[in-house]
Each structure stands twice: as structure tokens, then as C-alpha cells.
Design a protein around this motif. Structure first.
Motif, PDB file in Angstrom:
ATOM      1  N   PRO A  18      53.016  56.546 -30.908  1.00 54.96           N
ATOM      2  CA  PRO A  18      52.170  55.941 -29.567  1.00 54.96           C
ATOM      3  C   PRO A  18      50.776  56.432 -29.362  1.00 54.96           C
ATOM      4  O   PRO A  18      50.736  57.774 -29.412  1.00 54.96           O
ATOM      5  CB  PRO A  18      53.184  56.044 -28.552  1.00 54.96           C
ATOM      6  CG  PRO A  18      54.214  57.175 -29.075  1.00 54.96           C
ATOM      7  CD  PRO A  18      54.024  56.970 -30.575  1.00 54.96           C
ATOM      8  N   ILE A  19      50.171  56.059 -28.577  1.00 48.40           N
ATOM      9  CA  ILE A  19      48.725  56.471 -28.415  1.00 48.40           C
ATOM     10  C   ILE A  19      48.934  56.964 -26.822  1.00 48.40           C
ATOM     11  O   ILE A  19      49.320  56.344 -25.760  1.00 48.40           O
ATOM     12  CB  ILE A  19      47.829  55.304 -28.214  1.00 48.40           C
ATOM     13  CG1 ILE A  19      47.595  54.607 -29.670  1.00 48.40           C
ATOM     14  CG2 ILE A  19      46.362  56.126 -27.755  1.00 48.40           C
ATOM     15  CD1 ILE A  19      46.611  53.409 -29.580  1.00 48.40           C
ATOM     16  N   PRO A  20      48.576  58.433 -26.732  1.00 48.69           N
ATOM     17  CA  PRO A  20      48.805  59.063 -25.615  1.00 48.69           C
ATOM     18  C   PRO A  20      47.856  58.552 -24.368  1.00 48.69           C
ATOM     19  O   PRO A  20      46.739  57.984 -24.683  1.00 48.69           O
ATOM     20  CB  PRO A  20      48.411  60.637 -25.843  1.00 48.69           C
ATOM     21  CG  PRO A  20      48.390  60.709 -27.278  1.00 48.69           C
ATOM     22  CD  PRO A  20      48.207  59.209 -27.836  1.00 48.69           C
ATOM     23  N   GLY A  28      39.772  64.132 -35.120  1.00 48.11           N
ATOM     24  CA  GLY A  28      41.289  64.723 -35.693  1.00 48.11           C
ATOM     25  C   GLY A  28      42.400  63.972 -35.155  1.00 48.11           C
ATOM     26  O   GLY A  28      43.423  63.554 -35.553  1.00 48.11           O
ATOM     27  N   GLU A  29      42.350  63.646 -33.619  1.00 50.00           N
ATOM     28  CA  GLU A  29      43.528  63.075 -32.893  1.00 50.00           C
ATOM     29  C   GLU A  29      43.330  61.597 -33.447  1.00 50.00           C
ATOM     30  O   GLU A  29      44.550  61.175 -33.621  1.00 50.00           O
ATOM     31  CB  GLU A  29      43.365  63.135 -31.649  1.00 50.00           C
ATOM     32  CG  GLU A  29      43.621  64.612 -30.918  1.00 50.00           C
ATOM     33  CD  GLU A  29      42.971  64.502 -29.513  1.00 50.00           C
ATOM     34  OE1 GLU A  29      43.702  65.352 -28.606  1.00 50.00           O
ATOM     35  OE2 GLU A  29      41.900  63.897 -29.185  1.00 50.00           O
ATOM     36  N   PRO A  38      39.631  61.755 -41.398  1.00 52.80           N
ATOM     37  CA  PRO A  38      38.439  61.505 -40.780  1.00 52.80           C
ATOM     38  C   PRO A  38      36.994  61.131 -41.255  1.00 52.80           C
ATOM     39  O   PRO A  38      36.313  60.185 -40.766  1.00 52.80           O
ATOM     40  CB  PRO A  38      38.196  63.204 -40.293  1.00 52.80           C
ATOM     41  CG  PRO A  38      39.484  63.774 -40.373  1.00 52.80           C
ATOM     42  CD  PRO A  38      40.457  63.016 -41.399  1.00 52.80           C
ATOM     43  N   HIS A  39      37.258  61.401 -42.785  1.00 47.35           N
ATOM     44  CA  HIS A  39      35.862  60.786 -43.334  1.00 47.35           C
ATOM     45  C   HIS A  39      35.770  59.493 -43.563  1.00 47.35           C
ATOM     46  O   HIS A  39      34.824  58.710 -43.592  1.00 47.35           O
ATOM     47  CB  HIS A  39      35.832  61.499 -44.927  1.00 47.35           C
ATOM     48  CG  HIS A  39      36.774  61.154 -45.827  1.00 47.35           C
ATOM     49  ND1 HIS A  39      37.970  61.887 -45.780  1.00 47.35           N
ATOM     50  CD2 HIS A  39      36.647  60.129 -46.664  1.00 47.35           C
ATOM     51  CE1 HIS A  39      38.539  61.086 -46.874  1.00 47.35           C
ATOM     52  NE2 HIS A  39      38.016  60.106 -47.404  1.00 47.35           N
ATOM     53  N   TYR A  63      36.677  59.147 -29.119  1.00 50.25           N
ATOM     54  CA  TYR A  63      37.016  57.727 -29.117  1.00 50.25           C
ATOM     55  C   TYR A  63      37.556  57.685 -28.004  1.00 50.25           C
ATOM     56  O   TYR A  63      38.479  58.473 -27.320  1.00 50.25           O
ATOM     57  CB  TYR A  63      37.901  57.723 -30.607  1.00 50.25           C
ATOM     58  CG  TYR A  63      37.329  57.922 -31.847  1.00 50.25           C
ATOM     59  CD1 TYR A  63      36.986  56.736 -32.570  1.00 50.25           C
ATOM     60  CD2 TYR A  63      37.137  59.150 -32.385  1.00 50.25           C
ATOM     61  CE1 TYR A  63      36.235  56.840 -33.765  1.00 50.25           C
ATOM     62  CE2 TYR A  63      36.649  59.048 -33.505  1.00 50.25           C
ATOM     63  CZ  TYR A  63      36.056  57.985 -34.391  1.00 50.25           C
ATOM     64  OH  TYR A  63      35.661  57.900 -35.527  1.00 50.25           O
ATOM     65  N   GLN A  64      37.556  56.298 -27.363  1.00 47.37           N
ATOM     66  CA  GLN A  64      38.348  55.793 -26.248  1.00 47.37           C
ATOM     67  C   GLN A  64      39.549  55.097 -26.938  1.00 47.37           C
ATOM     68  O   GLN A  64      39.377  54.727 -28.014  1.00 47.37           O
ATOM     69  CB  GLN A  64      37.299  55.052 -25.327  1.00 47.37           C
ATOM     70  CG  GLN A  64      36.619  55.952 -24.768  1.00 47.37           C
ATOM     71  CD  GLN A  64      35.665  55.248 -24.066  1.00 47.37           C
ATOM     72  OE1 GLN A  64      35.944  54.506 -22.941  1.00 47.37           O
ATOM     73  NE2 GLN A  64      34.297  55.196 -24.146  1.00 47.37           N
ATOM     74  N   ARG A  65      40.576  54.565 -25.835  1.00 52.56           N
ATOM     75  CA  ARG A  65      41.655  53.875 -26.429  1.00 52.56           C
ATOM     76  C   ARG A  65      41.138  52.596 -27.004  1.00 52.56           C
ATOM     77  O   ARG A  65      41.999  52.383 -28.013  1.00 52.56           O
ATOM     78  CB  ARG A  65      42.462  53.688 -25.098  1.00 52.56           C
ATOM     79  CG  ARG A  65      43.685  52.632 -25.411  1.00 52.56           C
ATOM     80  CD  ARG A  65      44.385  52.516 -23.928  1.00 52.56           C
ATOM     81  NE  ARG A  65      45.868  52.692 -24.354  1.00 52.56           N
ATOM     82  CZ  ARG A  65      46.314  53.811 -24.114  1.00 52.56           C
ATOM     83  NH1 ARG A  65      45.624  54.943 -23.686  1.00 52.56           N
ATOM     84  NH2 ARG A  65      47.760  54.055 -24.643  1.00 52.56           N
ATOM     85  N   HIS A  66      40.312  51.805 -26.726  1.00 57.93           N
ATOM     86  CA  HIS A  66      39.857  50.873 -27.353  1.00 57.93           C
ATOM     87  C   HIS A  66      39.544  50.949 -28.683  1.00 57.93           C
ATOM     88  O   HIS A  66      39.520  50.201 -29.428  1.00 57.93           O
ATOM     89  CB  HIS A  66      38.899  49.727 -26.634  1.00 57.93           C
ATOM     90  CG  HIS A  66      37.760  50.381 -26.300  1.00 57.93           C
ATOM     91  ND1 HIS A  66      36.385  50.256 -27.179  1.00 57.93           N
ATOM     92  CD2 HIS A  66      37.079  51.327 -25.252  1.00 57.93           C
ATOM     93  CE1 HIS A  66      35.658  51.050 -26.696  1.00 57.93           C
ATOM     94  NE2 HIS A  66      35.784  51.566 -25.693  1.00 57.93           N
ATOM     95  N   ASP A  67      38.986  52.043 -28.775  1.00 54.50           N
ATOM     96  CA  ASP A  67      38.500  52.566 -30.098  1.00 54.50           C
ATOM     97  C   ASP A  67      39.729  52.719 -31.151  1.00 54.50           C
ATOM     98  O   ASP A  67      39.660  52.489 -32.408  1.00 54.50           O
ATOM     99  CB  ASP A  67      37.516  53.866 -30.026  1.00 54.50           C
ATOM    100  CG  ASP A  67      36.124  53.573 -29.562  1.00 54.50           C
ATOM    101  OD1 ASP A  67      35.667  52.526 -29.747  1.00 54.50           O
ATOM    102  OD2 ASP A  67      35.689  54.506 -28.896  1.00 54.50           O
ATOM    103  N   VAL A  68      40.717  53.323 -30.542  1.00 59.94           N
ATOM    104  CA  VAL A  68      41.814  53.827 -31.336  1.00 59.94           C
ATOM    105  C   VAL A  68      42.594  52.473 -31.669  1.00 59.94           C
ATOM    106  O   VAL A  68      42.859  52.158 -32.884  1.00 59.94           O
ATOM    107  CB  VAL A  68      42.844  54.777 -30.670  1.00 59.94           C
ATOM    108  CG1 VAL A  68      44.115  54.870 -31.312  1.00 59.94           C
ATOM    109  CG2 VAL A  68      42.048  56.186 -30.320  1.00 59.94           C
ATOM    110  N   LEU A  69      42.737  51.450 -30.979  1.00 57.35           N
ATOM    111  CA  LEU A  69      43.098  50.152 -31.158  1.00 57.35           C
ATOM    112  C   LEU A  69      42.415  49.440 -32.080  1.00 57.35           C
ATOM    113  O   LEU A  69      42.795  48.998 -33.034  1.00 57.35           O
ATOM    114  CB  LEU A  69      43.392  49.421 -29.841  1.00 57.35           C
ATOM    115  CG  LEU A  69      44.604  49.909 -28.903  1.00 57.35           C
ATOM    116  CD1 LEU A  69      44.248  49.043 -27.450  1.00 57.35           C
ATOM    117  CD2 LEU A  69      45.780  49.834 -29.553  1.00 57.35           C
TER     118      LEU A  69
END
Length: 124
Positions: A18-20, A28-29, A38-39, A63-69
Motif C-alpha cells: 500500500p502507498i503510505p 527509492g521509495e 530507479p533507472h 514523487y507525489q501520490r498521483h505520480d506513484v499511481l
């Protein structure tokens, strides 16, 4: 913090952690959260205009949450659905992207996990 393992790199969407609930994530996260090295994330930034992490001091990416999604969506298109880079780019920029069911399911799963965490805290 654990190291991203090769088994995580091949994980399917349902196995991703899950995304914290935080505002910014390091590369890295995001790598750990999305099962992508990462690359590969840096390469995808060049290929997908929708992926634009904030860059701060020393050109560090946040990165923000929308970037992770978005990374998870790109990963799903490329690794699970078999799209090429240009096909995934087209899918994300087309009208179908707004109605993409897998992204909706991913967001709903994330919301459910967050609500379960809140419930757990409230029961203490």
C-alpha cells in the motif's frame, strides 16, 4: 527500510505494498512501492509526459501520490497487459485513459487499505 528484491520487481499489482499516507516519496521509495528499479523510473519520466516528479535541491526527485499511481498504471500497461512504450503512452493520453478500469480498481484498493488502517487505529 528493506531493499527492493528481484521478486518484487516481478510482482503483480495485487502484491504491491500500500502507498503510505505521506506527501512526497523519494525515487527509492517509489521503486519499492511500484516494483520498478530507479533507472526505469528515470527512463519512464522521459517517455511519459504524465510522469513529472517535483525536482528540488541537487536535482532530487520527489514523487507525489498521483505520480506513484501513474507509475503503477504504466507498470501495469507495460508488464501485465503487454503494451509497448508508445502503445502505453497512447493509452494514457487517449480518452480510454480516463475510464481505465484497472486504474480505478487500483485507487479503490488503496482507499480500502487506508480505511482498514484507520479502523485498526480506532479500535486500539
Amino acid at each position: 527500510m528493506r531493499e527492493p528484491s528481484d521478486s518484487l520487481i516481478g510482482a503483480s499489482d495485487g502484491e504491491l505494498p500500500p502507498i503510505p499516507g505521506k506527501r512526497y516519496f523519494t525515487i527509492g521509495e517509489v521503486s519499492e512501492l511500484c516494483g520498478v528499479k530507479p533507472h526505469v523510473l528515470r527512463y519512464w519520466e522521459q517517455e511519459f509526459p504524465q510522469l513529472k516528479p517535483v525536482k528540488r535541491r541537487g536535482n532530487r526527485r520527489y514523487y507525489q501520490r498521483h505520480d506513484v499511481l501513474m507509475v503503477r498504471q504504466i507498470r501495469s500497461l507495460l508488464y501485465e497487459k503487454g503494451f509497448t512504450i508508445s502503445g502505453a503512452r497512447q493509452q494514457l493520453s487517449g480518452e480510454g485513459a480516463k475510464q481505465d478500469l484497472s486504474q480505478t480498481h487500483q485507487i479503490l484498493r488503496q482507499i480500502r487499505l487506508e480505511l482498514e488502517e484507520i479502523l485498526h487505529v480506532l479500535r486500539r
